[in-house]
Scaffold this active site. Structure first.
Site, short mmCIF file in Angstrom:
data_model
loop_
_atom_site.label_atom_id
_atom_site.label_comp_id
_atom_site.label_asym_id
_atom_site.label_seq_id
_atom_site.Cartn_x
_atom_site.Cartn_y
_atom_site.Cartn_z
N ASP B 69 -29.93 -42.43 73.72
CA ASP B 69 -30.26 -41.74 75.01
C ASP B 69 -31.93 -41.57 74.50
O ASP B 69 -32.35 -41.02 73.69
CB ASP B 69 -29.79 -40.23 74.57
CG ASP B 69 -30.14 -39.36 75.71
OD1 ASP B 69 -31.38 -39.60 76.34
OD2 ASP B 69 -29.54 -38.40 75.88
N ASN B 96 -37.19 -49.76 79.97
CA ASN B 96 -36.14 -50.11 81.02
C ASN B 96 -35.56 -48.85 81.71
O ASN B 96 -35.43 -48.72 83.06
CB ASN B 96 -35.44 -51.31 80.93
CG ASN B 96 -34.48 -51.44 82.20
OD1 ASN B 96 -34.77 -51.76 83.30
ND2 ASN B 96 -33.04 -50.99 81.86
N TYR B 160 -40.46 -38.41 92.08
CA TYR B 160 -40.15 -39.73 91.53
C TYR B 160 -41.65 -40.63 91.55
O TYR B 160 -41.75 -41.05 90.63
CB TYR B 160 -39.42 -40.63 92.61
CG TYR B 160 -38.76 -41.93 92.11
CD1 TYR B 160 -38.15 -41.97 90.83
CD2 TYR B 160 -39.19 -42.94 92.82
CE1 TYR B 160 -37.92 -43.14 90.28
CE2 TYR B 160 -38.64 -44.17 92.25
CZ TYR B 160 -37.96 -44.32 91.09
OH TYR B 160 -37.74 -45.56 90.75
#
Lengths: 225, 275
Positions: B69, B96, B160
């Site tokens: 994680d 990523n 975002y």
């Protein structure tokens, strides 16, 4: 001379040279000015900058007492840090969120408040020029500054899509005496706070109503290359 | 796997790829392994890891999976300890793992923002930091997978876009700081990706319904100057280049692999509408 006589402006930070210059300049241009925190605005309000409801209340009070909300100025300053490999995660997160969360909330809740008045408006972020250039030992400030800049561009597009008459822009500032100092190269000239306020006033006028999603460097040439 | 030629571009390099258990991370894992790197991929999804392993086996490739994680610092410590214990070095890191949550600004909560920042910014900060501590001995390459929202505004992206701009700018800051250690850092910006040509993905269908998903696909084809959607393979190939010595003079930059979407104002307006 800029004329903002029919405008109500809200400055999201009241301390620091940039905020003080913005409040003074907006008042000198004839705007009624509300500021978060203590100071010499027409109306000073205490705001919990991490609480959306506190921002909503502040914008409501501003609108009720001063007659609207036309201009929202959101100054954000950033600290330098240790080298990347040495910064504790909690320090990174703390410094990053201290910049982005108040700017995010002031912007988004402020735009919602502006929409209630239905008269459009101008949101102006004041962000470190590190938003467009990496700096040595300032990883949180760089990351946060870029985040605020691109959040402002996204907000400008949402406003355009909603046809709400609100424009969102940014001023990118270099080193300013009295503000937290980021590690800009030594040959970059210090920016007078009044130069920043003048750029904010330009964005606040009706003459800039067709500019949105833009960022204007007031940085002594730092971003020129 | 005939579409994935094997080369030795990354031979001798040890590369860690986060989020290699699905989508873009999986393809990057496959391509990086096919180009000769010793690959460790990490992620939270054990089922996805099994699929990545199946694809690796099918292609005659190998990579090692580590549960991870990226928002948890102790797990970064554990992953890096593992990598160093087994391979003694780290030459490449692909940050990523990422998440998205697109909402209008009047619906985007602080919790939404924190979710976006914790993975896209904090997770990549930790990756960069732990990679620095290892790579400062002999240099290396860090690649942050970002999004076009980091390069321009986009509706429903006040959170975002904020997070992904941080992802990209983190790479720039790391490039400045990494110069003295021979550490390069770059960001890659994928366009809209589909694994199955112009067929809507199950994810898009779940989101938009069958008809809506196909319209979504067509809209993205129409707004991409090259007139086709990207494939995760396209991104993985660019990442492999940035990990390789062929890109030894490339650092602090933002590479768009987007079919030309950043070349003009097509993203929100559409090419067809201009004709």
């Amino acid at each position: 001379m800029v004329n903002l006589a029919d405008k109500v402006a809200f400055v999201s930070v009241s301390d620091g040279p940039i905020s003080r210059a913005c409040v003074a300049s907006l008042k000198a241009a004839g705007a009624k000015v509300c500021a978060a925190g203590s100071g010499n605005a027409d109306l000073n309000l205490e705001v919990d900058k991490y609480d959306p409801a506190s921002w909503d209340t502040a914008f409501d009070v501003c609108s009720q007492k001063l007659g609207g909300l036309d201009v929202l100025v959101i100054p954000t300053a950033g600290p330098s840090s240790q080298p990347i490999e040495d910064v504790p995660l909690e320090d990174f997160v703390s410094a990053h969120r201290a910049m982005v969360v108040p700017a995010f909330l002031a912007q988004n809740r402020g735009i919602i408040a502006m929409r209630k008045t239905g008269n459009g408006g101008a949101v102006v972020h004041v962000i470190p020029a590190a938003a467009r250039s990496g700096l040595d030992s300032a990883v949180a400030a760089c990351t946060a500054s870029a985040g605020i800049l691109f959040s402002s561009k996204s907000a400008s597009l949402e406003c355009a899509k909603e046809k709400d008459g609100i424009v969102v822009n940014a001023v990118l500032v270099g080193p300013v005496a009295g503000e937290p100092q980021l590690p800009y190269p030594k040959d970059v000239a210090a920016v007078p706070p009044q130069a920043v306020a003048d750029a904010v006033l330009f964005y606040a006028t009706d003459g800039a109503v067709y500019m949105s999603g833009m960022d204007l460097p007031v940085d002594g040439g730092f971003l020129a290359g | 796997m005939s579409e994935m030629p094997k080369t030795d571009q990354l031979a001798g390099k040890v590369v860690l790829i986060t989020g290699g258990t699905s989508g873009l991370g999986r393809w990057t894992t496959l391509i990086t392994a096919a180009q000769g790197a010793t690959v460790i991929y990490s992620g939270r999804n054990a089922e996805g890891a099994a699929e990545t392993d199946r694809r690796l086996n099918e292609a005659g490739l190998k990579a090692e999976y580590l549960p991870h994680d990226v928002t948890k610092e102790d797990e970064w410590q554990s992953v890096m300890d593992n990598v160093l214990k087994r391979y003694g070095r780290l030459d490449g890191l692909v940050n990523n793992s990422g998440v998205s949550r697109l909402k209008p600004m009047d619906q985007l909560s602080l919790e939404d923002l924190e979710y976006l920042l914790s993975v896209n910014v904090d997770g990549m900060f930790l990756g960069t930091q732990y990679a620095f501590r290892v790579m400062k001995m002999r240099g290396g390459s860090i690649v942050n997978i970002s999004a076009l929202n980091a390069l321009r505004g986009s509706p429903n992206s006040t959170g975002y876009g904020m997070a992904k701009a941080g992802t990209t700018h983190l790479a720039r800051a790391a490039a400045i700081e990494g110069r003295k250690y021979g550490i390069r850092a770059n960001a890659v910006h994928p366009g809209v990706l589909f694994e199955d040509g112009d067929k809507a993905s199950p994810g898009a269908i779940a989101l938009f319904g069958e008809e809506g998903a196909q319209k979504f696909v067509q809209f993205n084809i129409d707004t991409t100057p090259l007139g086709r959607l990207g494939h995760p393979r396209d991104i993985g190939t660019a990442v492999a280049f940035l990990l390789s010595d062929a890109s030894r003079h490339v650092t602090g930059t933002a590479v768009s692999v987007d079919g030309g979407r950043m070349a003009g104002e097509y993203l929100h307006h559409g090419i067809k509408s201009q004709k």
